[in-house]
Motif scaffolding. Structure first.
Motif, mmCIF file in Angstrom:
data_model
loop_
_atom_site.group_PDB
_atom_site.id
_atom_site.type_symbol
_atom_site.label_atom_id
_atom_site.label_comp_id
_atom_site.label_asym_id
_atom_site.label_seq_id
_atom_site.Cartn_x
_atom_site.Cartn_y
_atom_site.Cartn_z
ATOM 1 N N TYR A 35 22.781 66.227 153.284
ATOM 2 C CA TYR A 35 22.893 67.074 152.104
ATOM 3 C C TYR A 35 23.098 66.203 150.877
ATOM 4 C CZ TYR A 35 23.836 71.098 155.160
ATOM 5 O OH TYR A 35 23.746 72.089 156.105
ATOM 6 N N GLN A 37 24.975 66.719 147.065
ATOM 7 C CA GLN A 37 25.857 67.610 146.314
ATOM 8 C C GLN A 37 26.009 67.087 144.901
ATOM 9 O OE1 GLN A 37 29.850 67.928 147.901
ATOM 10 N NE2 GLN A 37 30.221 69.881 146.885
ATOM 11 N N GLU A 41 28.644 71.969 142.263
ATOM 12 C CA GLU A 41 27.684 72.734 143.047
ATOM 13 C C GLU A 41 27.977 72.582 144.531
ATOM 14 O OE1 GLU A 41 25.876 74.177 139.779
ATOM 15 O OE2 GLU A 41 25.199 74.645 141.821
ATOM 16 N N VAL A 44 23.318 70.808 149.101
ATOM 17 C CA VAL A 44 21.950 71.290 149.264
ATOM 18 C C VAL A 44 21.298 70.488 150.379
ATOM 19 C CG1 VAL A 44 19.688 71.573 148.193
ATOM 20 C CG2 VAL A 44 21.754 71.993 146.854
ATOM 21 N N GLU B 3 19.590 82.598 146.286
ATOM 22 C CA GLU B 3 20.854 81.883 146.152
ATOM 23 C C GLU B 3 21.995 82.643 146.802
ATOM 24 O OE1 GLU B 3 20.440 79.604 141.843
ATOM 25 O OE2 GLU B 3 21.554 81.474 142.000
ATOM 26 N N PHE B 103 22.368 77.629 153.498
ATOM 27 C CA PHE B 103 22.401 77.701 152.044
ATOM 28 C C PHE B 103 23.853 77.851 151.607
ATOM 29 C CE2 PHE B 103 17.937 78.259 150.792
ATOM 30 C CZ PHE B 103 17.356 78.517 152.015
#
Lengths: 111, 113
Positions: A35, A37, A41, A44, B3, B103
């Motif tokens: 991921y 980041q 946030e 992702v 999202e 997600f």
């Protein structure tokens, strides 16, 4: 306790340089995810690897899962300032919903 | 891209107070999670939720924590009596199928004073 150790913790390089980030464990994982980041946030997902020895490429990023499925690496070629961020590895185990996250590598790419 | 939405983005509370962190997962997702990240530390798993029940929880998720999906769209994390050490960024996450892409939301920064 399953631990994922990432190295290095911090990396500051110049634009255009190559780098490799490592994620190591004494445990076997059925899957390994990477991921990125950004500040403020959530992580992702970049990639998931599931087979020992697997190599996946995402543009300038190359991900490898170790043969024994205990370690992984992320190699970035010709780093760009847009690659700056916190890179996290996370291991999954069959039958478990939880991911075990590594401590992260904070990358800064200077223009 | 769809999202996961979390509210509020920041929550400040007094020790001993109850807080509810809210999440709206992606609409067709079936698996829901809470993770937290204490400043400077690793992202830690708290709980997973599927088919209206907890499917797995960590040692962190003790009796002070509970989760609920009250109306088919929201997914909440309640901390009954907050402690100083509950201060962290709390992330909600969802996925359509187990093992598929997870997600994450942008998180709620909880500060317990």
């Amino acid at each position: 306790t399953q631990l994922l150790e990432q190295s290095p913790q911090f990396l500051s390089i110049q634009e255009g340089e190559n780098l490799t980030v490592y994620c190591n464990s004494s445990s076997v994982f059925s899957s390994l995810q990477w991921y990125r980041q950004e500040p403020g946030e959530g992580p992702v997902l970049l990639v998931t690897v599931v087979t020992g020895g697997e190599v996946k490429k995402l543009k300038r990023l190359t991900f490898q899962f170790g043969d024994a499925r205990k370690d992984s690496s992320l190699h970035i070629t010709a780093a760009q300032p847009g690659d700056t961020g916190l890179y996290l590895c996370a291991g999954g185990k069959t039958g478990r919903r939880a991911l075990t996250f590594g401590s992260g590598t904070r990358l800064q790419v200077q223009p | 891209e769809p999202e996961v939405t979390q509210t509020p983005s920041h929550q400040v509370t007094q020790m001993g107070q109850e807080v509810i962190l809210r999440c709206v997962p992606i609409s067709n997702h079936l698996y829901f999670y809470w993770y937290r990240q204490i400043l400077g530390q690793k992202v830690e798993f708290l709980v997973s939720f599927y088919n209206n029940e907890i499917s797995e929880k960590s040692e962190i998720f003790d009796d002070q924590f509970s989760v609920e999906r009250p109306d088919g769209s929201n997914f909440t994390l309640k901390i009954r009596s907050t402690k100083l050490e509950d201060s962290a960024m709390y992330f909600c996450a969802s996925t359509m199928e187990e093992g598929e892409k997870l997600f994450f939301g942008s998180g709620t920064q909880l500060s317990v004073l």
